[in-house]
Write a protein that holds these residues in place. Sequence first.
Motif: not given
Length: 560
Positions: A491-498, A506-525
């Motif tokens: 998750d931390y590596r993912e956050k750094l990449l974002c 780079v403009v980022i759109y993120a889509i969570g497909v039935g994800v947990s609240s944990h992953s949702k927060a990371i994708l929103q950020a």
Amino acid sequence: MLMTMWKRLAARLRDDERGAIAVQFALLMIPIAILTFGLIDLSRTSVQKRQLQDALDAATLMAARSTATTDAALDTVGDAALATEMAGLGVPLTRANSTFALGPNNTVVGAIQNVTIKPIISNLWSSGDTHVAAGSTVMRSVNKLEVALVLDNTGSMGSTLGSGTKKIDALIDASKSLVDVLAAAAARATETDAVKISVVPFSMTVNVGSTYQNQTSWLAGKMPTTGYGADVFATNQNRFTLLSNLGLTWAGCVESRPAPYDVTDDAPNTSAPASMFVPFFAPDEPDDNTVGVNQSSTNRYRDARTVSNPGNPIMNNWLPDGVSPSGTLATAWATRSTPIAKYGASNKSKVLSQAKTGTTYGPNAGCGLTSLMRLTNVRATTQRDAVKTKLGQMIANGNTNVAMGLAWGWHTLSNNAPFADGVNPTTTDGKKTTKVIVLLTDGDNTNDTYANPNNSIYTGYGYIAQGRLKNASGTALTAGSTATNRRDAIDYREKLLCENAKAEGVVIYAIGVGVSSHSKAILQACATKLDMYYDVNDADELTSVFNTIAGSIQNLRITK
């Protein structure tokens, strides 16, 4: 007396002259009034026509700045804006009087016709009203687009969500629809390279394509000791050589670069070994029922092909060991795992058949996903269809490592090696190009634990015991780490990449497909803005979401 009479007569004559002048003035007032009111009519018409033109200019500009890409959509936006601009001006105006449409060379054309302005005086001799018209053309500020579709192809995408449609099937249809929308925009553009799209499927690794085996400028057959650490073999080996010895081929997957290169788009350089990529190679693990779990027990590590759901599993046994177990628990496993001799040409005929043709076992275990597609100009129908064909090849296979997918999505957009396909953002052309990542995933990052000395399967980070995955504190994880420790580290590596990609524009759109609240927060950020994150709870919603994103991406292209 006589003089007095003449004075009186002269006075009366003077009064008569004044009366004549008054009569003449009264007669002249009629044409003067007509002329005055006529001038007022002309002035009023001129003022209202100027106000009408100003209002039309503002409405056309509003339509041009909108996300609208069809005449109907432009007309809706333009009519609403025009009504707002005309409020209080006293000019009767309906939607029938105005049109807003796409014009040539990326323009939006607004027009007003047959607007009636009622005159004050001219209706005395004419029953006709004054009709005015106006026109406006606005050139849209046009950016080029480079879009990377970074799409989760893990095993969980093979399951259904909501309506009963498999997520991977819904993803294929939805992403193809996005390509169609952007390709149509590219076809309308005056530039021949207005929209380019890359496709990056990911699981626990990314498949760059086996055709790059000889790209020694960025792909090192032998894992560098600098940065990467110790190899899984007794000594560092050229993985392509081992494959050749056994008559096998590389499927095209790569392993993650070590920190900090794993979260940047820095170009690989042979003078900085840790910046190089290495081919994915999952080592052979001990033969079934040969290594004891401990020295005082008859319990042994077992292959899942011979024992259902073993408590102490061997995950990837695809070659005979050719040695006897010896030493302690850890060294007995290592004695059978690390020898170089068993990868020799003499063992070619002994390779497990499933390792020769599939990706469930063997050096390519876990590399079952389709290869990525580099940036492709979708203006031509053949190229658009090629991108859609690549999307149609996606399958659900493997575990989740969003960080690796993001890294390679960024690599496809970058002007740096390994591909260097993206435009340099510092150039004139680059300043007119918007780079976009559309990221989709359906689950948490995973690197599961297993009850064997490796305590993991072989992934894009190798075995967890190699210490190639670092957490937020910069500490390398070991075999003693928990599944949660590993998830949080990825998750931390993912956050750094974002963060790093967004910092580079780079403009980022993120889509969570039935994800947990944990992953949702990371994708929103991760998303560039909160409203650029989309939460999907039914697979059938994906096409609508992708079409919405396609419209938004077009807006990035046509406006600044």
